[in-house]
Design a protein around this motif. Structure first.
Motif, mmCIF file in Angstrom:
data_model
loop_
_atom_site.group_PDB
_atom_site.id
_atom_site.type_symbol
_atom_site.label_atom_id
_atom_site.label_comp_id
_atom_site.label_asym_id
_atom_site.label_seq_id
_atom_site.Cartn_x
_atom_site.Cartn_y
_atom_site.Cartn_z
ATOM 1 N N LYS A 2 0.852 -1.193 0.000
ATOM 2 C CA LYS A 2 0.000 0.000 0.000
ATOM 3 C C LYS A 2 0.884 1.238 0.000
ATOM 4 N N THR A 15 -1.853 4.163 -14.992
ATOM 5 C CA THR A 15 -2.618 3.879 -13.770
ATOM 6 C C THR A 15 -2.858 2.377 -13.635
ATOM 7 N N GLN A 19 -1.451 0.085 -10.606
ATOM 8 C CA GLN A 19 -2.386 -0.616 -9.732
ATOM 9 C C GLN A 19 -2.251 -2.131 -9.806
ATOM 10 N N ASN A 23 -1.042 -1.133 -4.311
ATOM 11 C CA ASN A 23 -2.331 -0.551 -3.956
ATOM 12 C C ASN A 23 -2.096 0.942 -3.783
ATOM 13 N N ASP A 25 -3.426 5.207 -5.181
ATOM 14 C CA ASP A 25 -4.256 6.120 -5.951
ATOM 15 C C ASP A 25 -3.353 6.886 -6.900
ATOM 16 N N THR A 26 -3.898 7.277 -8.048
ATOM 17 C CA THR A 26 -3.108 8.014 -9.039
ATOM 18 C C THR A 26 -3.851 9.264 -9.484
#
Length: 186
Positions: A2, A15, A19, A23, A25-26
């Motif tokens: 993460k 992205t 991913q 884990n 966010d982009t």
């Protein structure tokens, strides 16, 4: 794995690749014409969670990295070596082509940008190391950028990155020695 920070990438395929590896966010810049709305989202992400810039190891990717880091101070940087970002066909270069392991490795070696870097490595050190002005300079810069995990750069950009990421004289010397030894073994 993460990732707390938000990862800035160029597009949707990047992205997806990120991913698959971690884990996270982009935020997608959607190319080098970065709009104010995207810059605002990156600034907000930096203030709340921190930002890692992971762009393609090519001129447009470096341009995006430069624009974002100028507009959003204090970003972290992850660099993929060109060899890890080439498509199987060999005609495409980008984060989307990297294996999950290569992306995890780039993120494990993230570099923090410092606002007022101390100048420790001089321009003369780069000349003396054969990183500027010689027949093998480009290859050496690419190899030292890989060893130090700061990506390929021309001479001027290499000098700047060494300072911005506060690479010590000792780290630089060890990396240069490794590059020269590999050269001699080739």
């Amino acid at each position: 794995m993460k990732i707390k920070e938000v990862i800035v990438v160029e597009g949707r395929d990047d992205t997806v690749a990120v991913q698959r590896a971690v884990n996270a966010d982009t935020i997608e810049t959607n190319g080098s014409a970065i709009g104010e709305a995207v810059i605002h989202r990156i600034q907000l992400a930096q203030a709340r969670r921190g930002v890692i810039i992971l762009t393609d190891p090519d001129y447009p990717g470096e341009r995006i990295r430069h624009i974002v880091s100028q507009r959003v101070p204090g970003c972290k940087h992850a660099f993929l070596p060109k060899a890890d970002a080439i498509s199987k066909s060999g005609n495409d270069l980008g984060v989307e082509n990297a294996t999950p392991e290569a992306i995890r490795q780039a993120l494990a070696n993230v570099k923090q940008e410092f606002e007022n870097p101390q100048e420790e490595i001089t321009w003369q050190d780069l000349i003396d190391g054969g990183l500027i002005g010689g027949a093998q300079s480009r290859d050496r810069r690419e190899r030292i950028g890989s060893v130090l995990k700061i990506g390929y750069a021309n001479g001027k950009q290499l000098h700047k990155r060494l300072h911005v990421f506060q690479i010590t004289k000792e780290e630089f010397s060890q990396a240069l020695q490794q590059v020269l030894e590999e050269e001699n073994n080739d």
